[in-house]
Design a protein around this motif. Structure first.
Motif, PDB file in Angstrom:
ATOM      1  N   TYR A  56       2.190 -12.315 -22.842  1.00 42.03           N
ATOM      2  CA  TYR A  56       3.564 -12.099 -23.305  1.00 42.03           C
ATOM      3  C   TYR A  56       3.710 -12.113 -24.819  1.00 42.03           C
ATOM      4  N   GLY A  57       2.642 -12.421 -25.534  1.00 41.38           N
ATOM      5  CA  GLY A  57       2.658 -12.276 -26.977  1.00 41.38           C
ATOM      6  C   GLY A  57       3.529 -13.264 -27.720  1.00 41.38           C
ATOM      7  N   ASN A 183      11.902 -13.894 -32.916  1.00 41.63           N
ATOM      8  CA  ASN A 183      11.845 -13.344 -34.266  1.00 41.63           C
ATOM      9  C   ASN A 183      11.567 -11.848 -34.295  1.00 41.63           C
ATOM     10  N   LYS A 184      11.169 -11.276 -33.141  1.00 38.74           N
ATOM     11  CA  LYS A 184      10.997  -9.827 -33.045  1.00 38.74           C
ATOM     12  C   LYS A 184      11.983  -9.204 -32.060  1.00 38.74           C
ATOM     13  N   GLY A 185      13.008  -9.967 -31.709  1.00 38.02           N
ATOM     14  CA  GLY A 185      14.083  -9.421 -30.892  1.00 38.02           C
ATOM     15  C   GLY A 185      13.979  -9.621 -29.401  1.00 38.02           C
ATOM     16  N   GLY A 186      12.920 -10.274 -28.922  1.00 36.82           N
ATOM     17  CA  GLY A 186      12.791 -10.513 -27.493  1.00 36.82           C
ATOM     18  C   GLY A 186      13.838 -11.492 -26.979  1.00 36.82           C
ATOM     19  N   CYS A 187      14.231 -11.338 -25.717  1.00 35.39           N
ATOM     20  CA  CYS A 187      15.265 -12.181 -25.106  1.00 35.39           C
ATOM     21  C   CYS A 187      14.596 -13.262 -24.258  1.00 35.39           C
ATOM     22  N   LYS A 214       7.342 -18.622 -31.484  1.00 44.93           N
ATOM     23  CA  LYS A 214       7.295 -17.390 -32.293  1.00 44.93           C
ATOM     24  C   LYS A 214       6.714 -16.255 -31.471  1.00 44.93           C
ATOM     25  N   GLU A 215       7.313 -15.080 -31.638  1.00 42.46           N
ATOM     26  CA  GLU A 215       6.712 -13.874 -31.103  1.00 42.46           C
ATOM     27  C   GLU A 215       5.626 -13.401 -32.069  1.00 42.46           C
ATOM     28  N   LYS A 216       4.499 -12.967 -31.535  1.00 46.70           N
ATOM     29  CA  LYS A 216       3.389 -12.513 -32.373  1.00 46.70           C
ATOM     30  C   LYS A 216       3.571 -11.064 -32.791  1.00 46.70           C
TER      31      LYS A 216
END
Length: 216
Positions: A56-57, A183-187, A214-216
């Motif tokens: 899921y990154g 931080n990259k827009g994921g919900c 954090k999103e990678k």
């Protein structure tokens, strides 16, 4: 999955769209504080193991290396992972549940720009329709807000928004629940399972973990 886990799972996903600007009926140990840059650093120090989800990154700081199972084991048709820190067989004692695509991004307002009055109105509506005893809009980081809530052990729910309760939800324990945009827009939603009762130390570590996500 045992009966307790099923009840907890149902309550934990009842409200995927909610927000608030102040806690209701929550005691101090369950209340989420605002996070400063120093608190973020403290959180990273307290949680020494950094879990990286290749599927899921994302990364999240954990109190120790978790055992990981798919979120679909607890939540039907949900994408994500359950990070288990303590269990007795199939009975989960302590875990964080990370759910991806946890809400409709087009329906949830921008938490960073939502004003207090609109927040109170939204909270009033959603408190009537969801199984929570308390909810609050918090600062997950200095730049991003999140929604923080505590599920109720027993609550009357207005499922059709007609102003009258038509359902009673019960559970043996409670969960802390957050919803936020990464931080990259994921919900995302991150939820704390801590059985049989929410402990101060478990809530504190959970809050620190949410800050570190954090999103990678």
């Amino acid at each position: 999955m045992n009966k307790k886990a099923k009840i907890i799972a149902a309550l934990g996903l009842m409200g995927v769209l909610f927000m608030g600007t102040g806690m209701n009926q929550a005691d101090a140990k369950k209340k989420a504080p605002a996070q400063t840059e120093q608190q973020v650093k403290d959180a990273q120090a307290a949680l020494s193991y950094v879990y990286t989800s290749k599927k899921y990154g994302y990364t999240i700081n954990c109190p120790k290396k978790p055992n990981v199972i798919p979120a679909s084991e607890l939540y039907k048709d949900k994408e994500g992972e359950v990070l288990i820190f303590d269990n007795e067989g199939y009975d989960i004692k302590n875990a964080w549940v990370v759910i991806k695509d946890a809400f409709d991004t087009h329906r949830m307002p921008d938490l960073n720009t939502l004003n207090e009055e609109d927040g109170r109105k939204y909270l009033s509506i959603l408190m009537r329709a969801n199984g929570y005893e308390a909810m609050e809009l918090i600062n997950r980081t200095e730049k991003d807000r999140a929604i923080y809530a505590i599920t109720a052990k027993e609550v009357e729910i207005d499922t059709d928004n007609d102003g009258e309760p038509d359902m009673t939800a019960k559970a043996d324990t409670q969960m802390a629940v957050t919803f936020f945009r990464g931080n990259k827009g994921g919900c995302y939603s991150i939820q704390l399972i801590d059985n049989p009762e929410l402990r101060d130390e478990a809530v504190d570590l959970f809050q620190k973990g949410v800050v570190s996500f954090k999103e990678k």
